[in-house]
Motif scaffolding. Structure first.
Motif, mmCIF file in Angstrom:
data_model
loop_
_atom_site.group_PDB
_atom_site.id
_atom_site.type_symbol
_atom_site.label_atom_id
_atom_site.label_comp_id
_atom_site.label_asym_id
_atom_site.label_seq_id
_atom_site.Cartn_x
_atom_site.Cartn_y
_atom_site.Cartn_z
ATOM 1 N N ALA A 136 40.694 30.702 32.505
ATOM 2 C CA ALA A 136 41.502 31.684 32.071
ATOM 3 C C ALA A 136 41.202 32.698 30.935
ATOM 4 N N ALA A 137 41.014 34.059 30.772
ATOM 5 C CA ALA A 137 40.787 34.926 29.792
ATOM 6 C C ALA A 137 41.711 34.683 28.931
ATOM 7 N N ALA A 138 43.016 35.835 29.627
ATOM 8 C CA ALA A 138 44.368 35.088 29.086
ATOM 9 C C ALA A 138 45.220 34.404 29.360
ATOM 10 N N PHE A 139 46.181 34.992 28.166
ATOM 11 C CA PHE A 139 48.087 33.600 27.739
ATOM 12 C C PHE A 139 48.217 33.816 27.083
ATOM 13 N N ALA A 140 49.760 33.897 27.938
ATOM 14 C CA ALA A 140 50.416 34.757 27.716
ATOM 15 C C ALA A 140 51.653 33.287 26.956
ATOM 16 N N SER A 141 52.968 34.203 26.305
ATOM 17 C CA SER A 141 54.014 33.131 25.699
ATOM 18 C C SER A 141 54.811 33.446 26.615
ATOM 19 N N ARG A 142 55.736 31.750 25.977
ATOM 20 C CA ARG A 142 57.454 32.387 26.570
ATOM 21 C C ARG A 142 57.766 32.731 25.069
ATOM 22 N N MET A 143 58.478 34.303 25.555
ATOM 23 C CA MET A 143 59.196 35.334 24.656
ATOM 24 C C MET A 143 60.567 34.628 25.106
ATOM 25 N N ILE A 144 60.999 34.090 23.311
ATOM 26 C CA ILE A 144 62.680 34.037 23.716
ATOM 27 C C ILE A 144 63.261 35.430 22.162
ATOM 28 N N GLN A 145 64.225 36.032 23.169
ATOM 29 C CA GLN A 145 65.200 36.663 22.557
ATOM 30 C C GLN A 145 65.576 36.084 20.816
ATOM 31 N N HIS A 146 64.923 37.247 20.365
ATOM 32 C CA HIS A 146 65.637 36.515 18.288
ATOM 33 C C HIS A 146 67.088 35.853 18.304
ATOM 34 N N ASN A 147 68.070 37.601 18.828
ATOM 35 C CA ASN A 147 69.256 37.553 18.548
ATOM 36 C C ASN A 147 70.089 36.412 19.386
ATOM 37 N N GLU A 148 69.165 36.562 20.640
ATOM 38 C CA GLU A 148 69.802 36.068 21.568
ATOM 39 C C GLU A 148 69.309 34.602 22.372
ATOM 40 N N PRO A 149 68.941 33.401 21.223
ATOM 41 C CA PRO A 149 67.747 32.011 21.851
ATOM 42 C C PRO A 149 68.212 31.367 23.099
ATOM 43 N N GLU A 150 69.057 31.791 23.503
ATOM 44 C CA GLU A 150 68.822 30.776 24.787
ATOM 45 C C GLU A 150 68.918 31.782 26.175
ATOM 46 N N LEU A 151 68.075 33.267 25.516
ATOM 47 C CA LEU A 151 68.071 34.180 26.651
ATOM 48 C C LEU A 151 66.333 34.847 26.485
ATOM 49 N N LEU A 222 41.148 43.055 34.220
ATOM 50 C CA LEU A 222 40.823 41.508 33.396
ATOM 51 C C LEU A 222 40.800 40.777 34.851
ATOM 52 N N ARG A 223 42.043 40.706 36.000
ATOM 53 C CA ARG A 223 41.611 40.614 37.176
ATOM 54 C C ARG A 223 41.367 41.079 38.295
ATOM 55 N N LEU A 224 41.111 41.828 38.054
ATOM 56 C CA LEU A 224 39.622 42.866 38.946
ATOM 57 C C LEU A 224 38.014 42.207 38.441
ATOM 58 N N SER A 225 38.464 41.579 37.194
ATOM 59 C CA SER A 225 36.835 41.264 36.793
ATOM 60 C C SER A 225 37.168 39.549 37.376
ATOM 61 N N GLY A 226 37.903 39.475 38.304
ATOM 62 C CA GLY A 226 37.666 38.023 38.391
ATOM 63 C C GLY A 226 37.725 36.464 37.162
ATOM 64 N N HIS A 227 39.005 37.407 36.276
ATOM 65 C CA HIS A 227 38.951 36.577 35.506
ATOM 66 C C HIS A 227 40.803 36.232 36.090
ATOM 67 N N THR A 228 41.847 34.616 35.600
ATOM 68 C CA THR A 228 42.955 34.520 35.467
ATOM 69 C C THR A 228 43.373 34.776 34.344
ATOM 70 N N VAL A 229 45.165 35.034 34.054
ATOM 71 C CA VAL A 229 45.608 34.320 32.673
ATOM 72 C C VAL A 229 46.694 33.476 33.454
ATOM 73 N N LEU A 230 47.282 33.156 32.404
ATOM 74 C CA LEU A 230 47.688 31.427 32.244
ATOM 75 C C LEU A 230 49.014 31.913 31.525
ATOM 76 N N TYR A 231 50.268 31.448 31.690
ATOM 77 C CA TYR A 231 51.593 31.129 30.930
ATOM 78 C C TYR A 231 51.525 29.506 30.492
ATOM 79 N N VAL A 232 51.990 30.115 29.085
ATOM 80 C CA VAL A 232 51.798 29.029 28.491
ATOM 81 C C VAL A 232 53.555 28.714 27.776
ATOM 82 N N PRO A 233 53.989 27.689 28.257
ATOM 83 C CA PRO A 233 55.769 27.822 28.418
ATOM 84 C C PRO A 233 56.041 27.042 27.018
ATOM 85 N N LYS A 234 55.396 26.012 26.353
ATOM 86 C CA LYS A 234 54.709 25.556 25.252
ATOM 87 C C LYS A 234 55.005 26.616 23.872
ATOM 88 N N ALA A 235 53.947 27.798 23.986
ATOM 89 C CA ALA A 235 53.322 28.688 22.585
ATOM 90 C C ALA A 235 54.872 29.360 23.034
#
Length: 343
Positions: A136-151, A222-235
């Protein structure tokens, strides 16, 4: 679903060994955290304070200031690994990040918006994921709404066959799918980790975008270059959203988001898919204009679409270069395109 194998694999380094040997203390990691700032006020200081509490200390933190006039960089916390690069004009998010990336020498770059506040384990979780997934070449975070952290604010980016794109789960409570590591189409650059070499080989961010959609465009390449992108929920990162742009419903966001949307599609979609999906893409753009009119932003969005069309010759030049260099064809890309009802 079985995911196509990536064509790239990166060697595993000694980084995680250092974590295991010294689990109770911070370890300098081969990553530069880049923050592009423009009139973010106190949010930038809050962001840097959150970074100071990371379980893993980045090699450096590079703040690019796009000619702010609000004093947001005047009283930054003192630290030996914080560097500020001041631009004479507002370069935008895309060019600001490119400027910073060219100044980096670390293996990884972590991009963070000044209105995104990472949890203490954010960077460590991303780096752990990078070691576990060398393809993988890119890693996405779990982004949480600051003012509504349940969302959720986003769990990676989705790209629809019509050319629409959105942050997965935005404004919704977490679902089982958003609590597990999995491939996504692209990473929201508001809080993401990238392999610097892969970003440079893909050409970096398209500076003509200025802001909005440039991270999806990069993820597509990045995908067209053959890379993958991964979502990391603990980040996890807590995101205010629209900290300096006036919010996602502002005229500023409407203009750049709607202007850049067809550019992503026309530059990157492989030829057979582009011609097959072009009628649906045109229809979606018409519907977006009608929706904007109902919200009182019709003039803004019409100007955005006109400006997008006026640059088609340049967009087509970029398309030819991208398609000539891509290593992934329609069959490998198809599983990553969203085909259900768009958000």
């Amino acid at each position: 679903m079985s995911w196509p194998a990536a064509r790239h694999a990166y060697p595993k380094g000694p980084l995680m060994e250092a974590f295991r040997e010294h689990p109770s203390r911070s370890t300098y990691a081969p990553v530069t955290v880049i923050i592009v700032n423009w009139n973010s006020g106190r949010l930038l200081q809050q962001c840097l304070e959150a970074l100071s509490k990371q379980s893993v200390t980045p090699s450096s933190i590079l703040v690019v200031d796009n000619a702010s006039t609000d004093g947001s960089i005047d009283n930054l916390p003192e630290s030996e690994n914080i560097t500020v690069k001041r631009a004479d004009i507002n370069l935008g998010f895309a060019a600001g990040n490119n400027w910073a990336i060219e100044a980096c020498s670390t293996e990884f770059i972590a991009l963070l918006n000044p209105d995104a506040f990472p949890a203490p384990g954010w960077l460590e979780e991303l780096l752990h994921a990078a070691e576990r997934s060398p393809e993988a070449a890119a890693f996405a975070s779990r982004m949480i709404q600051h003012n509504e952290p349940e969302l959720l604010d986003g769990a990676g980016d989705a790209y629809h066959v019509t050319g629409l794109f959105w942050r997965i789960g935005h404004g919704r409570k977490p679902s089982p799918a958003t609590l597990h590591t999995r491939p996504v189409f692209s990473a929201c650059a508001g809080a993401a980790l990238y392999r610097r070499q892969a970003v440079r080989e893909a050409g970096g961010f398209d500076e003509d975008f200025f802001c909005y959609g440039e991270d999806v465009d990069l993820g597509f390449r990045l995908r067209l270059s053959g890379h993958t992108v991964l979502y990391v929920p603990k980040a996890i990162a807590y995101h205010v959203g629209g900290g300096s742009s006036g919010g996602t419903q502002s005229d500023f966001a409407a203009y750049y988001g709607q202007r850049n949307l067809p550019w992503v599609f026309l530059k990157n979609m492989p030829t057979t898919l582009m011609w097959a999906l072009l009628p649906a893409h045109i229809l979606v753009n018409v519907l977006l204009i009608l929706r904007a009119m109902s919200r009182g932003q019709g003039r803004i969005v019409l100007r955005a679409k006109w400006d997008a069309a006026s640059q088609l010759r340049e967009v087509w030049k970029k398309r030819r270069a991208i398609q000539a260099q891509r290593r992934v064809g329609p069959r490998a890309l198809w599983p990553f395109l969203h085909k259900g009802w768009p958000r």
